[in-house]
Scaffold this active site. Structure first.
Site, mmCIF file in Angstrom:
data_model
loop_
_atom_site.group_PDB
_atom_site.id
_atom_site.type_symbol
_atom_site.label_atom_id
_atom_site.label_comp_id
_atom_site.label_asym_id
_atom_site.label_seq_id
_atom_site.Cartn_x
_atom_site.Cartn_y
_atom_site.Cartn_z
ATOM 1 N N VAL A 147 -39.713 -6.910 -22.937
ATOM 2 C CA VAL A 147 -38.929 -5.967 -22.113
ATOM 3 C C VAL A 147 -39.874 -4.961 -21.454
ATOM 4 O O VAL A 147 -39.751 -4.639 -20.269
ATOM 5 C CB VAL A 147 -37.890 -5.226 -22.992
ATOM 6 C CG1 VAL A 147 -37.072 -4.277 -22.160
ATOM 7 C CG2 VAL A 147 -36.990 -6.218 -23.699
ATOM 8 N N PRO A 200 -0.460 -1.990 -1.414
ATOM 9 C CA PRO A 200 0.322 -1.110 -2.292
ATOM 10 C C PRO A 200 -0.504 -0.286 -3.268
ATOM 11 O O PRO A 200 0.046 0.549 -3.979
ATOM 12 C CB PRO A 200 1.236 -2.087 -3.038
ATOM 13 C CG PRO A 200 0.611 -3.428 -2.898
ATOM 14 C CD PRO A 200 -0.321 -3.409 -1.731
ATOM 15 N N ASP A 236 -1.956 8.252 4.617
ATOM 16 C CA ASP A 236 -0.682 8.661 4.028
ATOM 17 C C ASP A 236 -0.810 8.940 2.537
ATOM 18 O O ASP A 236 -1.798 8.579 1.922
ATOM 19 C CB ASP A 236 0.341 7.533 4.209
ATOM 20 C CG ASP A 236 0.877 7.498 5.621
ATOM 21 O OD1 ASP A 236 0.672 8.472 6.353
ATOM 22 O OD2 ASP A 236 1.484 6.477 5.979
ATOM 23 N N LYS A 255 3.602 12.375 4.295
ATOM 24 C CA LYS A 255 4.856 13.143 4.415
ATOM 25 C C LYS A 255 5.614 13.033 3.107
ATOM 26 O O LYS A 255 6.451 12.161 2.935
ATOM 27 C CB LYS A 255 5.714 12.585 5.560
ATOM 28 C CG LYS A 255 5.113 12.819 6.915
ATOM 29 C CD LYS A 255 6.125 12.492 7.982
ATOM 30 C CE LYS A 255 5.547 11.658 9.087
ATOM 31 N NZ LYS A 255 5.401 10.265 8.937
ATOM 32 N N GLY A 291 0.138 3.011 3.645
ATOM 33 C CA GLY A 291 0.399 2.231 2.435
ATOM 34 C C GLY A 291 1.082 0.918 2.807
ATOM 35 O O GLY A 291 1.840 0.845 3.771
ATOM 36 N N GLY A 292 0.809 -0.125 2.053
ATOM 37 C CA GLY A 292 1.464 -1.419 2.278
ATOM 38 C C GLY A 292 1.086 -2.018 3.615
ATOM 39 O O GLY A 292 -0.077 -2.069 3.992
ATOM 40 N N ASP A 293 2.111 -2.441 4.361
ATOM 41 C CA ASP A 293 1.895 -2.985 5.706
ATOM 42 C C ASP A 293 2.289 -1.898 6.714
ATOM 43 O O ASP A 293 3.301 -1.229 6.527
ATOM 44 C CB ASP A 293 2.781 -4.230 5.893
ATOM 45 C CG ASP A 293 2.597 -4.800 7.288
ATOM 46 O OD1 ASP A 293 1.749 -5.690 7.445
ATOM 47 O OD2 ASP A 293 3.296 -4.352 8.221
ATOM 48 N N ALA A 299 4.641 -3.526 -0.143
ATOM 49 C CA ALA A 299 4.990 -3.242 -1.545
ATOM 50 C C ALA A 299 5.792 -4.385 -2.159
ATOM 51 O O ALA A 299 5.578 -4.749 -3.322
ATOM 52 C CB ALA A 299 5.775 -1.934 -1.623
ATOM 53 N N MET A 313 12.241 2.587 -1.314
ATOM 54 C CA MET A 313 12.733 3.970 -1.313
ATOM 55 C C MET A 313 14.156 4.054 -1.867
ATOM 56 O O MET A 313 14.980 4.781 -1.353
ATOM 57 C CB MET A 313 12.694 4.542 0.121
ATOM 58 C CG MET A 313 11.289 4.608 0.667
ATOM 59 S SD MET A 313 11.221 4.971 2.425
ATOM 60 C CE MET A 313 11.511 3.379 3.153
HETATM 61 C C1 LIG Z 1 7.641 4.725 3.515
HETATM 62 S S1 LIG Z 1 7.715 3.250 2.632
HETATM 63 C C2 LIG Z 1 6.295 2.471 3.183
HETATM 64 C C3 LIG Z 1 6.240 1.027 2.846
HETATM 65 C C4 LIG Z 1 4.910 0.395 3.186
HETATM 66 N N1 LIG Z 1 4.663 0.427 4.592
HETATM 67 C C5 LIG Z 1 4.813 -1.038 2.676
HETATM 68 O O1 LIG Z 1 4.725 -1.960 3.471
HETATM 69 O O2 LIG Z 1 4.807 -1.202 1.451
HETATM 70 C C6 LIG Z 1 7.315 3.804 1.019
HETATM 71 C C7 LIG Z 1 7.983 2.981 -0.082
HETATM 72 O O3 LIG Z 1 7.267 1.786 -0.328
HETATM 73 C C8 LIG Z 1 7.410 1.421 -1.678
HETATM 74 N N2 LIG Z 1 6.086 1.377 -2.305
HETATM 75 C C9 LIG Z 1 4.914 1.610 -1.709
HETATM 76 N N3 LIG Z 1 3.897 1.440 -2.564
HETATM 77 C C10 LIG Z 1 4.443 1.087 -3.741
HETATM 78 C C11 LIG Z 1 3.914 0.779 -5.016
HETATM 79 N N4 LIG Z 1 2.596 0.788 -5.266
HETATM 80 N N5 LIG Z 1 4.776 0.455 -6.011
HETATM 81 C C12 LIG Z 1 6.098 0.440 -5.788
HETATM 82 N N6 LIG Z 1 6.650 0.722 -4.605
HETATM 83 C C13 LIG Z 1 5.845 1.040 -3.588
HETATM 84 C C14 LIG Z 1 8.283 2.480 -2.324
HETATM 85 O O4 LIG Z 1 9.618 2.058 -2.252
HETATM 86 C C15 LIG Z 1 8.038 3.654 -1.412
HETATM 87 O O5 LIG Z 1 9.049 4.607 -1.520
#
Ligand SMILES: C[S@@+](CC[C@H](N)C(=O)[O-])C[C@H]1O[C@@H](n2cnc3c(N)ncnc32)[C@H](O)[C@@H]1O
Length: 468
Positions: free
Chosen positions: A23, A227, A250, A272, A303-305, A334, A385
């Site tokens: 080593v 998500p 966001d 928001k 978040g998400g799409d 999500a 939501m």
């Molecule tokens: C304003 S919407 C936006 C959705 C986002 N554009 C999507 O495609 O997932 C926010 C909602 O997405 C859902 N969400 C987002 N991330 C999540 C997660 N990690 N686990 C569970 N629900 C989630 C919840 O219902 C949350 O209130």
């Protein structure tokens, strides 16, 4: 951060290795490669180590370690197999403010040798804070496979052109855009093939074409962050994050995803949440437009799409109205992330012929939802939501004909390490959820497919069953 990764020049600096086993020999090799002025102290120096040391001008002393050995050193490596000696070396180094690395003992190390991917002059250093050298080696393997073998040649070639590009493109933003596109283009491929003349010709032509780039308006990417789990980002989303000048994000964008962004990128929170209204939609639209007008590479990270239950549509309209070039980079929504991580197939040939994504946002006004349609069997409902109106949603579905025993699940913080699932027949879901302290975003999934999860776990769906 426990350790700061730092590339240190050891050229001509006095370093000491204590110990002379295999080593110790590896560390000696590293220090010699870094052109350090190395000394070796060990009770016995095996022939192989001694030979290497002699060949590379390493001073060898065959005796026990003495605390005075560390004085005046820049870095000391403790590589003996005697814990007491290693402890003494560490103590001497600490007393003399000398950096010390004790092999396989992070507690006795103020410096750690990282695992290295070497494409000199490109170096990637990987550390685990001394917790798992094996994991560091695994990560190195991943990087080795990803990085072109001749990456170092590309760095050298880019270095040769740097000054000329700087003269041609005085704006920093224009230069960065130029280099980013060049280093991922066919020009780089030519360098990898060793065709440097061809690469030189192409970059010269490109420079001419790009001299005006600094005057162009920027670009906006509306990017889906998924998500939460950063591994669910698309490669394209990752590239956008790596190239962004400014990121407007966001509240549902996880820290782990933001951490992947270019270090210099400005991060601006425009989430928001109900309680704190950081920026209105009009203000966000204006921020995106202004940043792009200022020539920046803008990422709007959602978040998400970005197109699902978000206000991405309004942002696109604003960008179009101002003639700003943009793109949508889709993300895992999500519904898909939550379902996958909870083990729920959203459609299953025998159980659901369609899936509906529904917003449960307007808790007090659900008249605009087509309840008889939503209550039909053989489909899957995914409700975003919906936590606030959960009880009312379930009541409406049952009142409109849904079987009260239909399996349902509420997924909390889906795809994140602390994800939770509350599972119960639709008639009992609201009560089951009341028994949990819910924190974080939630998605509701209702339909026979939820039962697949319970079946996979070898259990009948039970009211309020929970797993993570
Ligand atoms: C304003 S919407 C936006 C959705 C986002 N554009 C999507 O495609 O997932 C926010 C909602 O997405 C859902 N969400 C987002 N991330 C999540 C997660 N990690 N686990 C569970 N629900 C989630 C919840 O219902 C949350 O209130």
């Amino acid at each position: 951060m426990e350790y700061l990764p730092l590339f240190v020049s050891l050229k001509g600096r006095a370093c000491l290795v204590v110990g002379a086993g295999s080593v110790a020999l590896r560390k000696l090799e590293w220090l010699v490669e870094a052109s350090a002025d190395v000394s070796l102290v060990a009770r016995e120096i095996p022939a192989g180590t001694g030979q290497f040391a002699a060949q590379h001008g390493v001073t060898q002393t065959e005796r026990d370690f003495e605390p005075g050995d560390v004085v005046g050193r820049y870095l000391v490596v403790a590589a003996t197999n005697d814990a007491t000696v290693n402890q003494a070396i560490y103590a001497a180094c600490e007393a003399n403010a000398v950096l010390v690395n004790t092999v396989d003992d992070a507690a006795l190390s103020s410096a750690i040798f990282p695992s290295i991917v070497n494409r000199d002059p490109v170096l990637v250093a990987i550390g685990t804070g001394g917790r798992s050298p094996t994991l560091a080696r695994l990560v190195r393997g991943w990087m080795e496979r990803r990085l072109p073998a001749r990456l170092g040649a590309l760095a050298d070639w880019a270095g040769d052109w740097r000054a000329r590009v700087k003269d041609a493109l005085p704006s920093i933003d224009a230069r960065r855009a130029f280099w980013e596109s060049t280093l991922e283009s066919s020009i780089a491929e030519a360098v990898y093939r060793g065709e440097v003349d061809a690469a030189d010709r192409q970059i010269a032509e490109r420079l001419e074409q790009n001299e005006r780039l600094g005057e162009l308006v920027g670009f906006v990417s509306l990017v889906g962050a998924g998500p939460g789990d950063p591994e669910l980002l698309t490669l394209k989303a990752l590239r956008c994050l790596e190239q962004a000048d400014v990121i407007y994000y966001d509240n549902l964008v996880s820290d782990a995803v933001l951490d992947l962004a270019r270090r210099e990128a400005k991060r601006i929170y425009v989430g928001k949440k109900r309680a704190e209204h950081t920026a209105t939609q009009d203000e966000i639209n204006a921020m995106l437009v202004d940043a792009a007008m200022a020539g920046q590479r803008v990422v709007r990270l959602k978040g998400g799409d970005p197109s699902i239950f978000s206000r991405g549509g309004e942002e696109l309209e604003a960008l179009t109205a101002h003639g700003i070039a943009h793109e949508i980079v889709p993300g895992i929504t999500a519904a898909m992330g939550c379902a996958a991580y909870a083990g729920i197939p959203l459609t299953h040939r025998d159980l659901a012929q369609s899936v509906r994504f529904v917003t449960g946002h307007r808790a007090s006004d659900r008249t605009n939802l087509d309840w008889p349609e939503l209550a039909k069997p053989d489909q899957t409902l995914v409700i975003y939501m919906g936590l606030g109106g959960l009880e009312s949603i379930c009541e409406h579905l049952i009142a409109n004909g849904m079987d009260p025993a239909t399996p349902a699940a509420l997924i909390v913080r889906g795809t994140l390490p602390d994800m939770e699932v509350v599972e119960a027949p639709v008639a009992e879901l609201a009560q089951a959820v009341r028994e949990h302290a819910i924190k974080g975003p939630t998605t509701i999934i209702i339909g026979k497919v939820v039962g697949v999860r319970a079946a996979a776990a070898g259990q009948a769906p039970a009211a309020g069953s929970e797993s993570s």
